[in-house]
Design a protein around this motif. Sequence first.
Motif, mmCIF file in Angstrom:
data_model
loop_
_atom_site.group_PDB
_atom_site.id
_atom_site.type_symbol
_atom_site.label_atom_id
_atom_site.label_comp_id
_atom_site.label_asym_id
_atom_site.label_seq_id
_atom_site.Cartn_x
_atom_site.Cartn_y
_atom_site.Cartn_z
ATOM 1 N N TRP A 125 -6.855 -5.958 -1.364
ATOM 2 C CA TRP A 125 -5.602 -5.208 -1.259
ATOM 3 C C TRP A 125 -5.201 -4.559 -2.585
ATOM 4 N N TRP A 126 -5.190 -5.353 -3.687
ATOM 5 C CA TRP A 126 -4.593 -4.839 -4.923
ATOM 6 C C TRP A 126 -5.596 -4.284 -5.934
ATOM 7 N N LEU A 127 -6.895 -4.522 -5.728
ATOM 8 C CA LEU A 127 -7.850 -4.091 -6.732
ATOM 9 C C LEU A 127 -8.946 -3.175 -6.196
ATOM 10 N N LEU A 128 -9.738 -3.638 -5.252
ATOM 11 C CA LEU A 128 -10.926 -2.899 -4.828
ATOM 12 C C LEU A 128 -10.649 -1.469 -4.368
ATOM 13 N N PRO A 129 -9.549 -1.184 -3.642
ATOM 14 C CA PRO A 129 -9.312 0.205 -3.230
ATOM 15 C C PRO A 129 -9.131 1.169 -4.402
ATOM 16 N N PHE A 130 -8.870 0.633 -5.592
ATOM 17 C CA PHE A 130 -8.600 1.486 -6.756
ATOM 18 C C PHE A 130 -9.791 1.576 -7.714
ATOM 19 N N THR A 131 -10.911 0.961 -7.338
ATOM 20 C CA THR A 131 -12.074 0.952 -8.233
ATOM 21 C C THR A 131 -13.081 2.053 -7.916
ATOM 22 N N ILE A 167 -10.572 -16.392 -16.573
ATOM 23 C CA ILE A 167 -10.338 -15.684 -15.314
ATOM 24 C C ILE A 167 -9.035 -14.897 -15.373
ATOM 25 N N ALA A 168 -7.991 -15.507 -15.946
ATOM 26 C CA ALA A 168 -6.709 -14.806 -16.071
ATOM 27 C C ALA A 168 -6.854 -13.542 -16.910
ATOM 28 N N SER A 169 -7.684 -13.605 -17.964
ATOM 29 C CA SER A 169 -7.899 -12.410 -18.788
ATOM 30 C C SER A 169 -8.615 -11.328 -17.993
ATOM 31 N N ASP A 170 -9.549 -11.734 -17.125
ATOM 32 C CA ASP A 170 -10.231 -10.765 -16.266
ATOM 33 C C ASP A 170 -9.252 -10.075 -15.323
ATOM 34 N N LEU A 171 -8.318 -10.840 -14.789
ATOM 35 C CA LEU A 171 -7.330 -10.265 -13.878
ATOM 36 C C LEU A 171 -6.432 -9.265 -14.610
ATOM 37 N N LEU A 172 -6.024 -9.617 -15.828
ATOM 38 C CA LEU A 172 -5.206 -8.689 -16.613
ATOM 39 C C LEU A 172 -5.981 -7.418 -16.952
ATOM 40 N N LEU A 173 -7.266 -7.580 -17.291
ATOM 41 C CA LEU A 173 -8.089 -6.407 -17.595
ATOM 42 C C LEU A 173 -8.217 -5.508 -16.370
ATOM 43 N N SER A 174 -8.368 -6.109 -15.204
ATOM 44 C CA SER A 174 -8.452 -5.331 -13.964
ATOM 45 C C SER A 174 -7.173 -4.531 -13.737
ATOM 46 N N LEU A 175 -6.030 -5.175 -13.961
ATOM 47 C CA LEU A 175 -4.758 -4.461 -13.823
ATOM 48 C C LEU A 175 -4.669 -3.306 -14.815
ATOM 49 N N GLN A 176 -5.061 -3.585 -16.043
ATOM 50 C CA GLN A 176 -4.970 -2.565 -17.087
ATOM 51 C C GLN A 176 -5.858 -1.365 -16.793
ATOM 52 N N LEU A 177 -7.073 -1.625 -16.318
ATOM 53 C CA LEU A 177 -8.041 -0.543 -16.104
ATOM 54 C C LEU A 177 -7.799 0.239 -14.823
ATOM 55 N N PHE A 178 -7.441 -0.483 -13.757
ATOM 56 C CA PHE A 178 -7.434 0.157 -12.443
ATOM 57 C C PHE A 178 -6.049 0.362 -11.822
ATOM 58 N N VAL A 188 0.264 -2.500 -25.029
ATOM 59 C CA VAL A 188 0.242 -3.487 -26.107
ATOM 60 C C VAL A 188 0.372 -4.917 -25.577
ATOM 61 N N PRO A 189 1.417 -5.227 -24.781
ATOM 62 C CA PRO A 189 1.537 -6.624 -24.327
ATOM 63 C C PRO A 189 0.362 -7.097 -23.475
ATOM 64 N N ILE A 190 -0.157 -6.229 -22.613
ATOM 65 C CA ILE A 190 -1.288 -6.642 -21.780
ATOM 66 C C ILE A 190 -2.538 -6.828 -22.638
ATOM 67 N N SER A 191 -2.774 -5.926 -23.572
ATOM 68 C CA SER A 191 -3.957 -6.028 -24.433
ATOM 69 C C SER A 191 -3.934 -7.314 -25.247
ATOM 70 N N VAL A 192 -2.786 -7.639 -25.814
ATOM 71 C CA VAL A 192 -2.667 -8.859 -26.618
ATOM 72 C C VAL A 192 -2.812 -10.097 -25.737
ATOM 73 N N ALA A 193 -2.136 -10.098 -24.593
ATOM 74 C CA ALA A 193 -2.174 -11.266 -23.709
ATOM 75 C C ALA A 193 -3.575 -11.536 -23.188
ATOM 76 N N LEU A 194 -4.279 -10.478 -22.770
ATOM 77 C CA LEU A 194 -5.617 -10.713 -22.215
ATOM 78 C C LEU A 194 -6.583 -11.171 -23.300
ATOM 79 N N TRP A 195 -6.400 -10.693 -24.532
ATOM 80 C CA TRP A 195 -7.272 -11.148 -25.612
ATOM 81 C C TRP A 195 -7.012 -12.623 -25.937
ATOM 82 N N VAL A 196 -5.745 -13.003 -25.991
ATOM 83 C CA VAL A 196 -5.410 -14.407 -26.259
ATOM 84 C C VAL A 196 -5.998 -15.316 -25.174
ATOM 85 N N LEU A 197 -5.869 -14.907 -23.919
ATOM 86 C CA LEU A 197 -6.411 -15.705 -22.818
ATOM 87 C C LEU A 197 -7.936 -15.754 -22.871
ATOM 88 N N TYR A 198 -8.549 -14.609 -23.091
ATOM 89 C CA TYR A 198 -10.010 -14.540 -23.117
ATOM 90 C C TYR A 198 -10.589 -15.358 -24.268
#
Length: 212
Positions: A125-131, A167-178, A188-198
Amino acid sequence: MITALGPAIIGASLLSATIYGAAFSWRDASALKTLLKTLSLAVVCVLAAATDAPWLLVAALAASSLGDAALAAPGDKRFLVGLGSFALAHVLYIILFWQMIAQFDMTVLAIAGGVFGLLALSTVWWLLPFTHDLKLPVAVYVLLITGMGVLSTQLGGLVMAGALAFIASDLLLSLQLFRLPDRPSLTVPISVALWVLYYGGQISIFLALTAA
């Protein structure tokens, strides 16, 4: 067992990761950005190789470092290299976690399977249709992180915490990209958060498997 040089190497990794996260994670591509991002885990990979760490861990960290280098700059080819590298890292972690499980807790397995299964299904629903043309590789990647997440719950502790952060960092990256490419206020907040998680996730897994 971490070698005598371990603290210094971990310190170098933390310094590189901190500088990258605080000053470069959201910025345009540059040689320094690529260096800091790649170095953060590459030195940990070298440390793992110099100890009695499982070779699957070493290989997973190496694949992740390659993925970091690929994704430090934009471009379709670089993205596919990065996606493939991290997919390989997840495969290696899946094999490693499977080997570490002495006996499956079927109750935990059922609960984790249900939770991660719903997460995987939600991407329809939230990711694949936008890839667009990347639907198949992204779908395969989703299945891989689902498998890694489920297996990590059988091990618990830092391994599970690290896997879930990864996994949480992957989800944030997916949101950021797609889903949020045109929302500069969130870059900025998403980039920092996903790096900290990753980074935190990868270091947690490393420490869990080498600190003893």
